[in-house]
Design a protein around this motif. Structure first.
Motif, mmCIF file in Angstrom:
data_model
loop_
_atom_site.group_PDB
_atom_site.id
_atom_site.type_symbol
_atom_site.label_atom_id
_atom_site.label_comp_id
_atom_site.label_asym_id
_atom_site.label_seq_id
_atom_site.Cartn_x
_atom_site.Cartn_y
_atom_site.Cartn_z
ATOM 1 N N ASP A 277 -6.076 -13.936 10.225
ATOM 2 C CA ASP A 277 -7.318 -14.623 9.837
ATOM 3 C C ASP A 277 -8.528 -13.705 9.967
ATOM 4 O OD1 ASP A 277 -5.947 -16.863 9.216
ATOM 5 O OD2 ASP A 277 -6.637 -18.077 10.913
ATOM 6 N N ALA A 278 -8.509 -12.842 10.994
ATOM 7 C CA ALA A 278 -9.625 -11.905 11.186
ATOM 8 C C ALA A 278 -9.712 -10.937 9.998
ATOM 9 C CB ALA A 278 -9.440 -11.131 12.489
ATOM 10 N N LYS A 279 -8.531 -10.476 9.531
ATOM 11 C CA LYS A 279 -8.503 -9.582 8.364
ATOM 12 C C LYS A 279 -8.996 -10.318 7.114
ATOM 13 C CE LYS A 279 -4.655 -6.683 9.966
ATOM 14 N NZ LYS A 279 -3.266 -6.259 9.694
ATOM 15 N N LYS A 280 -8.513 -11.572 6.966
ATOM 16 C CA LYS A 280 -8.938 -12.376 5.803
ATOM 17 C C LYS A 280 -10.443 -12.631 5.839
ATOM 18 C CE LYS A 280 -4.682 -14.999 4.956
ATOM 19 N NZ LYS A 280 -4.123 -16.378 4.902
ATOM 20 N N LEU A 281 -10.948 -12.926 7.051
ATOM 21 C CA LEU A 281 -12.381 -13.200 7.194
ATOM 22 C C LEU A 281 -13.197 -11.976 6.790
ATOM 23 C CD1 LEU A 281 -14.566 -15.188 8.111
ATOM 24 C CD2 LEU A 281 -14.335 -14.253 10.425
ATOM 25 N N LYS A 282 -12.705 -10.801 7.191
ATOM 26 C CA LYS A 282 -13.381 -9.552 6.831
ATOM 27 C C LYS A 282 -13.348 -9.344 5.317
ATOM 28 C CE LYS A 282 -13.515 -4.654 8.119
ATOM 29 N NZ LYS A 282 -12.865 -3.583 8.944
ATOM 30 N N SER A 283 -12.183 -9.611 4.716
ATOM 31 C CA SER A 283 -12.052 -9.448 3.262
ATOM 32 C C SER A 283 -12.955 -10.433 2.527
ATOM 33 C CB SER A 283 -10.592 -9.670 2.834
ATOM 34 O OG SER A 283 -9.749 -8.709 3.425
ATOM 35 N N LYS A 284 -13.021 -11.665 3.031
ATOM 36 C CA LYS A 284 -13.869 -12.673 2.388
ATOM 37 C C LYS A 284 -15.350 -12.305 2.518
ATOM 38 C CE LYS A 284 -10.791 -16.658 2.371
ATOM 39 N NZ LYS A 284 -10.761 -18.111 2.329
ATOM 40 N N ALA A 285 -15.711 -11.735 3.662
ATOM 41 C CA ALA A 285 -17.101 -11.302 3.855
ATOM 42 C C ALA A 285 -17.445 -10.171 2.883
ATOM 43 C CB ALA A 285 -17.321 -10.854 5.299
ATOM 44 N N ALA A 286 -16.465 -9.274 2.641
ATOM 45 C CA ALA A 286 -16.682 -8.166 1.695
ATOM 46 C C ALA A 286 -16.896 -8.699 0.278
ATOM 47 C CB ALA A 286 -15.497 -7.211 1.730
ATOM 48 N N ILE A 287 -16.136 -9.734 -0.075
ATOM 49 C CA ILE A 287 -16.294 -10.351 -1.402
ATOM 50 C C ILE A 287 -17.685 -10.977 -1.523
ATOM 51 C CG2 ILE A 287 -15.500 -12.248 -2.882
ATOM 52 C CD1 ILE A 287 -12.650 -11.635 -1.874
ATOM 53 N N LEU A 322 -7.298 -15.673 -1.158
ATOM 54 C CA LEU A 322 -6.973 -15.148 0.177
ATOM 55 C C LEU A 322 -6.438 -16.239 1.095
ATOM 56 C CD1 LEU A 322 -9.999 -12.738 0.747
ATOM 57 C CD2 LEU A 322 -7.612 -12.098 0.381
ATOM 58 N N GLY A 323 -6.682 -17.511 0.716
ATOM 59 C CA GLY A 323 -6.122 -18.625 1.486
ATOM 60 C C GLY A 323 -7.025 -19.128 2.594
ATOM 61 N N ARG A 324 -6.535 -20.175 3.275
ATOM 62 C CA ARG A 324 -7.315 -20.814 4.334
ATOM 63 C C ARG A 324 -7.233 -20.025 5.628
ATOM 64 N NH1 ARG A 324 -5.554 -26.946 4.761
ATOM 65 N NH2 ARG A 324 -7.160 -26.838 6.367
ATOM 66 N N LEU A 325 -8.227 -20.253 6.486
ATOM 67 C CA LEU A 325 -8.265 -19.628 7.805
ATOM 68 C C LEU A 325 -8.207 -20.728 8.868
ATOM 69 C CD1 LEU A 325 -11.268 -17.216 7.114
ATOM 70 C CD2 LEU A 325 -8.860 -16.747 6.767
ATOM 71 N N GLY A 326 -8.314 -20.298 10.131
ATOM 72 C CA GLY A 326 -8.437 -21.277 11.197
ATOM 73 C C GLY A 326 -9.735 -22.059 11.054
ATOM 74 N N LYS A 327 -9.832 -23.168 11.758
ATOM 75 C CA LYS A 327 -10.954 -24.091 11.576
ATOM 76 C C LYS A 327 -12.312 -23.406 11.710
ATOM 77 C CE LYS A 327 -12.712 -28.531 13.221
ATOM 78 N NZ LYS A 327 -12.510 -29.645 14.168
ATOM 79 N N GLU A 328 -12.543 -22.673 12.799
ATOM 80 C CA GLU A 328 -13.848 -22.049 13.028
ATOM 81 C C GLU A 328 -14.112 -20.916 12.036
ATOM 82 O OE1 GLU A 328 -16.250 -23.173 14.951
ATOM 83 O OE2 GLU A 328 -14.875 -24.822 15.392
ATOM 84 N N ASP A 329 -13.071 -20.065 11.831
ATOM 85 C CA ASP A 329 -13.230 -18.970 10.863
ATOM 86 C C ASP A 329 -13.460 -19.512 9.457
ATOM 87 O OD1 ASP A 329 -12.958 -17.070 12.781
ATOM 88 O OD2 ASP A 329 -10.825 -16.709 12.435
#
Length: 592
Positions: A277-287, A322-329
């Motif tokens: 999720d941390a990697k996905k969050l980083k990728s989503k932030a880059a987008i 990229l899909g869903r993340l955990g609730k807070e992320d």
């Protein structure tokens, strides 16, 4: 009930969730109507707490989509001026939001009713379990046989297990009280070893079965089902009585170790998921940063906005893939995306609002161009009007872009005016070409006759005949452009015949000039050029005369200056004669 208590209740109920009740659909890909329908479907669940997290997620997604649509709405309706103004000013709820609130409030009422019923049921269960504890306590005071007393104890145990949850605040104290009274009961019946050993044996069998079930869960592929089943086994363990003292610690350690392994398996999964999720969050932030960069430079055209809007849509799709993340992320990621999209569409909205204002002036300019074209469409000055139409077409191109819904009618008017003129001009030149072909045939015939002309003994009569040829030639009109040399051929031949007839130089020059005029007649540009040439010659001769007259004023009187004076006077007379000749030519030009 407070928020904290509601969360505990929700978690407690969620533990009862079966695998089939957990949705596998990504709600982000659903439309607003589909999200509303899904809340309606989830509201039909017998236990609303099983779906409460998903309902809250749907609510968040719905309002994100609604905000994006409202940001985009003014330029979606950009071709409807009045509707756009209403869209900007109107503060009423969106029709879909009204529908959503109605469905969502229905779910909240169902959830509230369920909670109230649950609270009442838990209170009843509390009273029942307190009564069971009291009955167990009273068993030690009865004077019946141990066997009968033990059977009553067994019934009370079954009743305890069958009784549902109690309020969370009373759960721990209630369990400790129950466990304490059970131990007191066993102390009471310890004199009867047979019954006690029999109960220990039955409890051992039941707890051993619980351990085996827990160990079997290591092979369970579903972590949710594994976790929920383990919770049920722990609840079951609490409700089973004690075993022989020397076996208690060993049996408990067996169950506890298995529980630790199962919990570790689940925790390891969530730790790994957290890393992903941390990697996905980083990728989503880059987008989101890429979306922000789309409008970092000034975008000043409709075409460029269409292009970067497609890029923005592609980036948004990439973000969702990229899909869903955990609730807070997930909350952070969605907030970042909403902020980026809001900034993007606010800038786009601002551009099209300004475009709308610019469009009003563009439309006004196009109307002026159209009206000029309509005023010229019947004009038969083909050359000059054609130039004006070409300029109007250039003006139309340079007038700027306007939405088709606003400019199409004006464009149709303008196009019709252009077509009317150019079709008429084409038809005119087509007819003119036919006339010139006919004129060519006539002139060829005259030329052949002139070639066969023979001089008679009467020059005056011959000159009259030649003038008839010249006048006839002049009256016929123009020939095709690629056959214009026929005029030179005719007048050259005519001049040569005049010379043979012995005309004076002056008469011959006059005839030559008349022939020249005939050859250029109808050519406005050539006629104008000839007039300017003659006027220029006259002006030059006048200056020349003035110069000679000025020079004469400086001559001294005497015999020595007479030759110079005579020569200067002769130059002046020649110049004046030339001026008269040019004036005669100018008169002939003006009469033509």
């Amino acid at each position: 009930m407070g928020t904290k208590k509601e969360e505990i209740l929700s978690e407690e109920i969620a533990a009862e969730t079966s695998e089939k009740e957990i949705t596998q659909v990504d709600n982000n890909i659903l439309s607003m109507n589909e999200l509303i329908d899904k809340i309606g479907l989830l509201s039909e669940n017998k236990n609303p707490y099983l779906v409460s997290k998903e309902v809250e997620e749907i609510k968040s997604i719905f309002y994100s989509k609604l905000k994006l649509e409202e940001n985009d709405k003014p330029f979606v309706q950009k071709d409807k001026e009045k509707q756009e103004e209403v869209a900007v000013v109107n503060k009423e709820l969106h029709p879909l939001e009204i529908k959503f609130k109605s469905i969502f409030n229905t779910y909240r009422k169902i959830k509230s009713d369920f909670r109230k019923n649950r609270e009442r049921e838990e209170e009843r269960n509390l009273k029942t379990k307190l009564s069971i504890i009291e009955d167990i306590d009273n068993l030690a005071k009865e004077e019946e046989s141990i066997k009968t007393t033990f059977e009553k104890f067994r019934i009370l145990q079954e009743k305890w297990r069958d009784t549902g949850h109690v309020p969370i605040k009373d759960n721990n104290n209630l369990w400790q009280s129950y466990h304490h009274h059970v131990e007191l009961f066993y102390d009471y019946i310890k004199l009867n070893n047979d019954l006690r050993d029999l109960d220990f044996k039955r409890n051992l069998e039941e707890k051993s079965a619980i351990c085996e079930k827990a160990e079997a869960l290591m092979q369970e592929s579903s972590l949710n089902r594994m976790h929920n089943s383990l919770q049920e086994l722990h609840e079951h363990w609490k409700n089973v009585g004690p075993v022989r003292k020397e076996l208690r610690e060993e049996l408990w350690q067996r169950f506890q170790n298995t529980s630790k392994q199962l919990n570790k398996k689940r925790n390891d999964y969530f730790l790994e998921k957290k890393k992903q999720d941390a990697k996905k969050l980083k990728s989503k932030a880059a987008i989101c940063s890429e979306i922000d960069n789309l409008t970092s430079k000034n975008i000043d055209s409709h075409k460029n906005w269409q292009k970067i809007t497609d890029q923005c849509n592609n980036l948004e799709s990439k973000w969702k893939e990229l899909g869903r993340l955990g609730k807070e992320d997930n909350k952070i990621a969605w907030r970042n995306l909403k902020d980026s999209l809001n900034i993007f569409y606010q800038k786009k909205n601002k551009f099209y609002k300004q475009k709308k204002e610019d469009s009003k002036q563009i439309i006004a300019n196009k109307i002026v161009i159209c009206e000029k074209a309509e005023a010229l469409q019947e004009n038969t000055d083909w050359k000059e009007t054609g130039k004006q139409f070409i300029q109007l077409q250039e003006d139309w191109k340079e007038s700027g872009f306007a939405y088709p819904s606003q400019s199409n009618k004006i464009w149709e008017r303008f196009k019709k005016a252009c077509d009317t003129f150019f079709k008429a001009r084409k038809m005119h030149y087509k007819n003119l070409e036919k006339e010139r072909e006919s004129a060519l045939k006539e002139k060829l015939s005259i030329l052949e006759k002139l070639k066969s002309f023979t001089k008679s003994d009467n020059p005056k009569e011959d000159i009259k005949k030649l003038k008839v040829f010249s006048n006839k030639w002049k009256s016929i009109g123009h020939v095709p452009r690629n056959q214009m040399t026929i005029n030179d051929e005719f007048f050259t031949l005519l001049d040569s015949i005049f010379e043979k007839l012995g005309l004076s130089k002056k008469d011959l020059a006059t005839e030559h000039y008349k022939n020249k005029i005939n050859s250029i007649q109808g050519n406005k540009k050539a006629m104008t050029s000839e007039q300017q040439f003659i006027k220029g010659k006259i002006d030059a001769l006048k200056k020349e005369i003035a110069q000679y007259e000025n020079n004469i004023s400086f001559f001294a009187t005497g015999q020595n200056t007479k030759p110079l004076l005579k020569k200067a006077q002769k130059q002046i007379d020649n110049a004046r004669n030339k001026i008269n000749e040019f004036k005669e030519k100018l008169q002939l030009l003006n009469k033509a």
